[in-house]
Scaffold this active site. Structure first.
Site, short mmCIF file in Angstrom:
data_model
loop_
_atom_site.label_atom_id
_atom_site.label_comp_id
_atom_site.label_asym_id
_atom_site.label_seq_id
_atom_site.Cartn_x
_atom_site.Cartn_y
_atom_site.Cartn_z
N ARG A 62 0.40 6.43 -12.36
CA ARG A 62 -0.59 5.53 -11.76
C ARG A 62 -1.92 5.59 -12.51
O ARG A 62 -2.59 4.57 -12.67
CB ARG A 62 -0.79 5.89 -10.29
CG ARG A 62 0.42 5.51 -9.43
CD ARG A 62 0.47 6.28 -8.14
NE ARG A 62 -0.65 5.99 -7.28
CZ ARG A 62 -1.18 6.87 -6.42
NH1 ARG A 62 -0.67 8.08 -6.33
NH2 ARG A 62 -2.18 6.52 -5.67
N LYS A 78 -11.79 5.78 -2.99
CA LYS A 78 -12.02 4.42 -2.50
C LYS A 78 -11.65 4.27 -1.03
O LYS A 78 -12.39 3.66 -0.26
CB LYS A 78 -11.19 3.40 -3.31
CG LYS A 78 -11.50 3.37 -4.78
CD LYS A 78 -10.77 2.23 -5.48
CE LYS A 78 -9.24 2.33 -5.42
NZ LYS A 78 -8.67 3.52 -6.08
N ARG A 91 -6.75 -5.06 -9.74
CA ARG A 91 -6.28 -3.97 -10.59
C ARG A 91 -5.98 -4.43 -12.01
O ARG A 91 -5.59 -3.60 -12.84
CB ARG A 91 -5.03 -3.35 -9.99
CG ARG A 91 -5.31 -2.14 -9.10
CD ARG A 91 -4.00 -1.68 -8.51
NE ARG A 91 -3.88 -0.29 -8.22
CZ ARG A 91 -4.13 0.28 -7.05
NH1 ARG A 91 -4.63 -0.43 -6.06
NH2 ARG A 91 -3.90 1.56 -6.86
N ARG A 117 -3.41 15.58 -1.87
CA ARG A 117 -3.77 14.68 -0.77
C ARG A 117 -2.68 14.67 0.31
O ARG A 117 -1.49 14.69 0.02
CB ARG A 117 -3.95 13.27 -1.31
CG ARG A 117 -4.11 12.22 -0.22
CD ARG A 117 -4.74 10.97 -0.69
NE ARG A 117 -3.91 10.22 -1.61
CZ ARG A 117 -4.32 9.09 -2.20
NH1 ARG A 117 -5.53 8.64 -1.99
NH2 ARG A 117 -3.52 8.44 -3.00
N ARG A 130 2.14 11.21 0.36
CA ARG A 130 2.65 9.91 -0.08
C ARG A 130 3.69 10.10 -1.16
O ARG A 130 3.56 10.97 -2.01
CB ARG A 130 1.48 9.07 -0.64
CG ARG A 130 0.74 8.29 0.42
CD ARG A 130 -0.52 7.67 -0.11
NE ARG A 130 -0.36 6.91 -1.34
CZ ARG A 130 -1.31 6.14 -1.88
NH1 ARG A 130 -2.48 6.03 -1.26
NH2 ARG A 130 -1.11 5.50 -3.00
P1 AMP Z 1 -3.18 2.54 -3.62
O1 AMP Z 1 -2.97 2.95 -2.23
O2 AMP Z 1 -4.37 1.63 -3.78
O3 AMP Z 1 -3.24 3.71 -4.58
O4 AMP Z 1 -1.91 1.65 -4.04
C1 AMP Z 1 -0.61 2.21 -4.02
C2 AMP Z 1 0.33 1.34 -4.82
O5 AMP Z 1 0.38 0.03 -4.27
C3 AMP Z 1 -0.06 1.13 -6.27
O6 AMP Z 1 0.36 2.19 -7.10
C4 AMP Z 1 0.67 -0.17 -6.59
O7 AMP Z 1 2.06 0.03 -6.76
C5 AMP Z 1 0.49 -0.96 -5.29
N1 AMP Z 1 -0.76 -1.75 -5.32
C6 AMP Z 1 -1.86 -1.59 -4.54
N2 AMP Z 1 -2.81 -2.48 -4.83
C7 AMP Z 1 -2.31 -3.25 -5.83
C8 AMP Z 1 -2.81 -4.35 -6.59
N3 AMP Z 1 -4.04 -4.82 -6.40
N4 AMP Z 1 -1.99 -4.89 -7.53
C9 AMP Z 1 -0.76 -4.43 -7.75
N5 AMP Z 1 -0.23 -3.39 -7.09
C10 AMP Z 1 -1.00 -2.80 -6.13
#
Ligand code: AMP
Length: 207
Positions: free
Chosen positions: A164, A15, A86, A120, A153
């Site tokens: 996740r 994404k 999400r 990654r 990360r």
């Molecule tokens: P990502 O970079 O999109 O994988 O997001 C990393 C982390 O940020 C996720 O594992 C969640 O802890 C938090 N996060 C990101 N987007 C959301 C969302 N829409 N709702 C809740 N937590 C989020």
């Protein structure tokens, strides 16, 4: 056609990579809750800081995330939204604050996702993404784009990555089903090179 694009997919589906390309190609804003939260990990909220949720691979509470998205979308003419919604509550909230022109789901098999996440590396400076095997930088540990340092990360360790993915299958798959039921979802096979996947998405948007 205006461009209000929602990109759905599991962690590691691509994404972030595809959103960055779309934002450049169509001149729209890249709105990503993950990046916004990483930049504000220690922000005090009534639920605590985002950090504890993120490091455990859990979702940050909806009110915190909804507020970030509402502010970002209010400022954007067109956008590509990545990492949100999400869960079904966030999807409901999103439907109240904006209309979407395209909803695209990047489909990638679970074991491929684990390999992508654990390998990654991201640039500490500009956020560009690499992969130790599938998309190595020219010089190990150094960003091709800006020369910044590449880091892993905190939540890309195997244990947190699997957590996740569990959160994705439990909370976010119903969101995908929801858009599928509404007839709005376009599925794109995300198991190809970033350029190939981008061509597929462009094909969908330019139809
Ligand atoms: P990502 O970079 O999109 O994988 O997001 C990393 C982390 O940020 C996720 O594992 C969640 O802890 C938090 N996060 C990101 N987007 C959301 C969302 N829409 N709702 C809740 N937590 C989020």
């Amino acid at each position: 056609m205006s461009h209000r694009i929602l990109l759905l997919g599991a962690p590691g589906a691509g994404k972030g990579t595809q959103s960055a390309k779309l934002a450049e190609e169509y001149g729209v804003e890249h709105v990503t809750t993950g990046d916004a939260l990483r930049a504000n990990k220690d922000m005090e909220t009534e639920y605590g800081t985002p950090r504890s949720f993120m490091e455990a691979g859990e979702l940050v509470p909806d009110p915190v995330v909804n507020e970030i998205v509402e502010a970002a979308l209010a400022d954007a003419d067109g956008f590509v939204l990545d990492g949100y919604p999400r869960n079904l509550e966030q999807a409901e909230y999103l439907s109240e604050i904006t209309d979407l022109d395209a909803v695209i789901y990047l489909d990638v098999d679970e074991e491929v996702l684990v390999d992508r996440l654990t390998g990654r590396r991201v640039c500490d400076e500009c956020g560009a993404n690499f992969h130790v095997d599938f998309q190595p930088p020219e010089e190990p540990g150094v960003c091709d784009e800006c020369g910044g340092e590449l880091i892993q990360r905190d939540d890309d360790t195997e244990e947190t990555a699997r957590e996740r993915l569990d959160v994705f299958y439990e909370n976010t798959e119903p969101v995908i089903e929801h858009f599928r039921d509404e007839g709005d979802l376009v599925e794109v096979d995300g198991e190809a090179t970033p350029d190939e996947v981008f061509e597929r998405i462009r094909g969908v948007l330019d139809e």
